[in-house]
Write a protein that holds these residues in place. Structure first.
Motif, PDB file in Angstrom:
ATOM      1  N   TRP A  50      -7.902   7.635   5.311  1.00  0.00           N
ATOM      2  CA  TRP A  50      -7.269   8.842   4.759  1.00  0.00           C
ATOM      3  C   TRP A  50      -7.054   9.933   5.805  1.00  0.00           C
ATOM      4  O   TRP A  50      -6.263  10.835   5.583  1.00  0.00           O
ATOM      5  N   THR A  58      -7.026  12.967  -1.286  1.00  0.00           N
ATOM      6  CA  THR A  58      -5.918  13.030  -0.328  1.00  0.00           C
ATOM      7  C   THR A  58      -4.577  13.016  -1.047  1.00  0.00           C
ATOM      8  O   THR A  58      -3.690  13.837  -0.763  1.00  0.00           O
ATOM      9  N   ALA A 109       1.069   4.113  -2.929  1.00  0.00           N
ATOM     10  CA  ALA A 109       0.896   5.538  -2.626  1.00  0.00           C
ATOM     11  C   ALA A 109       2.012   6.344  -3.257  1.00  0.00           C
ATOM     12  O   ALA A 109       1.783   7.428  -3.826  1.00  0.00           O
ATOM     13  N   HIS A 166     -12.213   9.929  -1.669  1.00  0.00           N
ATOM     14  CA  HIS A 166     -11.392  10.515  -0.609  1.00  0.00           C
ATOM     15  C   HIS A 166      -9.920  10.126  -0.753  1.00  0.00           C
ATOM     16  O   HIS A 166      -9.029  10.942  -0.458  1.00  0.00           O
ATOM     17  N   HIS A 167      -9.641   8.894  -1.198  1.00  0.00           N
ATOM     18  CA  HIS A 167      -8.254   8.507  -1.422  1.00  0.00           C
ATOM     19  C   HIS A 167      -7.613   9.391  -2.484  1.00  0.00           C
ATOM     20  O   HIS A 167      -6.487   9.873  -2.320  1.00  0.00           O
ATOM     21  N   HIS A 168      -8.329   9.572  -3.598  1.00  0.00           N
ATOM     22  CA  HIS A 168      -7.795  10.395  -4.685  1.00  0.00           C
ATOM     23  C   HIS A 168      -7.575  11.835  -4.225  1.00  0.00           C
ATOM     24  O   HIS A 168      -6.517  12.426  -4.502  1.00  0.00           O
ATOM     25  N   GLN A 183       0.829  -1.207   0.000  1.00  0.00           N
ATOM     26  CA  GLN A 183       0.000   0.000   0.000  1.00  0.00           C
ATOM     27  C   GLN A 183       0.864   1.258   0.000  1.00  0.00           C
ATOM     28  O   GLN A 183       0.579   2.215  -0.725  1.00  0.00           O
ATOM     29  N   TRP A 228      -8.085   1.711   3.248  1.00  0.00           N
ATOM     30  CA  TRP A 228      -7.175   2.462   4.114  1.00  0.00           C
ATOM     31  C   TRP A 228      -7.777   3.806   4.523  1.00  0.00           C
ATOM     32  O   TRP A 228      -8.573   4.401   3.809  1.00  0.00           O
ATOM     33  N   ILE A 253      -6.609   2.528  -4.958  1.00  0.00           N
ATOM     34  CA  ILE A 253      -7.398   3.748  -4.801  1.00  0.00           C
ATOM     35  C   ILE A 253      -8.855   3.440  -4.466  1.00  0.00           C
ATOM     36  O   ILE A 253      -9.434   4.015  -3.539  1.00  0.00           O
TER      37      ILE A 253
END
Length: 423
Positions: A81, A392, A37, A388-390, A33, A79, A74
């Motif tokens: 954020w 962040t 990232a 939210h992942h994107h 992970q 995970w 993603i």
């Protein structure tokens, strides 16, 4: 990362990006992970044009399966954020003085009905009704630039109430429909709880929020200094003004420079914010110089005065919160006004308030840069965690590139007054 998924950027080596990634995403439990990232950040920083997952993967790695793994990271990987956003906030604060917390709003145009939160609404920027997601971002105004550190996505009631849509978009049970006003307040509460610096004034555009008066009151009750643009139709009570004793200073506020002998109220007259800004009961002596590309400079006359906001009181029995409301009038035929601003920093000089008002434009400029260079509008997934992942990772990429450059290139820069206050 296996040999066949090796990253060209990683082979070349970028220890600064490695350290940055480890700081923000070191909380992720699995090594793969953290590697993905790093790949996503590198892709956002180096991929020209549209920032689709496929293009990001192709620009960084030679693996034919990398885009699938990156898509999994993603959109499907569970995970959190929030720790990354907290570290991003602290990373920026360590490198730059924060002059304001600014709220930005953005519509994300979408085709179809399956992307989380998608709905039809009027977009003032486009001037028409669009099919879109709608979100709010919190920016740190750094004096010359703004950096996003937190985001909220508006979830319409139709999405919140439909179990099938929630499952499809992987919306967790604790996420529910919230009004725009609630999302704005949540962003401000979140940064207030996490900041390691002093509280900064809140700068926001409330001009299209129907609950602006209540939101103003809630910000005051939480002890925030603020400067917000308000709807022209907002009901206000304009005080008749005479020269006299200074109003009492709130013990919670730090000393600030004041204007000579503030006026006191003698009578109250009901009006609207727009009428008051256009015809206000006092014309402030300050005249600002306004410049815009391709146009000659214009002198702006500032209309200013003290008002109360029904529905925006402090909640303290007997309290009558006084705000300063001001607007701009530009020369020429007709009444050509700009935004109508309201602030509880009524003792600050107009220079300081206008400086903060200009900071609001920097978050809009940052949104343009995010869209053009960092993939703000390019996320192709449909899930709530994926969005939210994107956002962040995109915010992290922007800060990694922009904040050090701002530090290297800036000249001695400071606002007319340090308008931050202690928490």
């Amino acid at each position: 990362m296996t040999a066949h998924t090796r990253s060209r950027a990683l082979v070349a080596g970028d220890s600064a990006l490695d350290e940055f990634t480890e700081r923000l995403f070191g909380h992720l439990p699995r090594a793969d992970q953290r590697r993905w990232a790093r790949v996503y950040l590198q892709g956002l920083l180096t991929t020209p044009g549209k920032k689709s997952v496929r293009r990001l993967a192709a620009s960084v790695t030679e693996s034919p399966t990398a885009s699938q793994s990156l898509q999994q990271f993603i959109n499907a990987s569970p995970w959190d954020w929030d720790p990354a956003r907290t570290e991003l906030l602290r990373w920026v604060e360590e490198r730059h003085t924060v002059h304001a917390w600014t709220i930005g709003q953005v519509a994300f145009p979408k085709r179809g009905e399956h992307s989380v939160g998608v709905h039809r609404r009027f977009d003032p920027a486009a001037g028409r009704i669009v099919n879109c997601q709608y979100g709010f971002g919190l920016f740190l105004s750094l004096g010359g630039m703004s950096a996003p550190v937190d985001w909220r996505l508006l979830l319409p009631e139709t999405w919140s109430a439909d179990p099938a849509m929630r499952r499809r978009a992987r919306i967790s049970p604790e996420v529910a429909h919230q009004t725009p006003e609630s999302l704005v307040l949540e962003l401000i509460d979140s940064i207030a709880a996490r900041t390691s610096s002093v509280r900064a004034p809140v700068i926001a555009d409330f001009s299209r929020l129907s609950g602006a008066a209540a939101l103003i009151g809630m910000l005051g009750r939480r002890g925030h200094d603020f400067l917000v643009s308000v709807p022209p139709t907002l009901a206000v009570s304009a005080a008749g003004l005479t020269q006299g004793a200074e109003p009492a200073r709130s013990p919670s506020r730090a000393p600030v420079r004041t204007q000579a002998r503030m006026p006191v109220r003698t009578a109250v007259h009901a009006t609207t914010a727009g009428d008051f800004a256009r015809l206000g009961n006092t014309s402030h002596p300050y005249a600002a110089l306004h410049t815009s590309p391709g146009a000659p400079p214009q002198r702006l006359r500032i209309h200013s005065g003290l008002v109360r906001v029904p529905g925006g009181e402090t909640g303290v029995p007997g309290a009558q919160q006084t705000y300063r409301l001001f607007g701009e009038r530009r020369p020429g035929p007709g009444l050509r006004g700009g935004p109508v601003w309201l602030t509880n920093m009524s003792r600050h000089r107009m220079d300081d308030l206008l400086f903060l008002a200009r900071e609001s434009a920097r978050s809009a400029a940052a949104l343009g840069t995010l869209a053009d260079e960092f993939g703000l509008l390019d996320f192709e997934g449909r899930s709530f965690p994926g969005w939210h992942h994107h956002m962040t990772l995109m915010s992290a990429a922007f800060a990694y590139k922009a904040v050090p450059v701002a530090l290297r290139e800036r000249q001695e820069y400071a606002p007319p007054l340090d308008v931050r206050r202690s928490a």
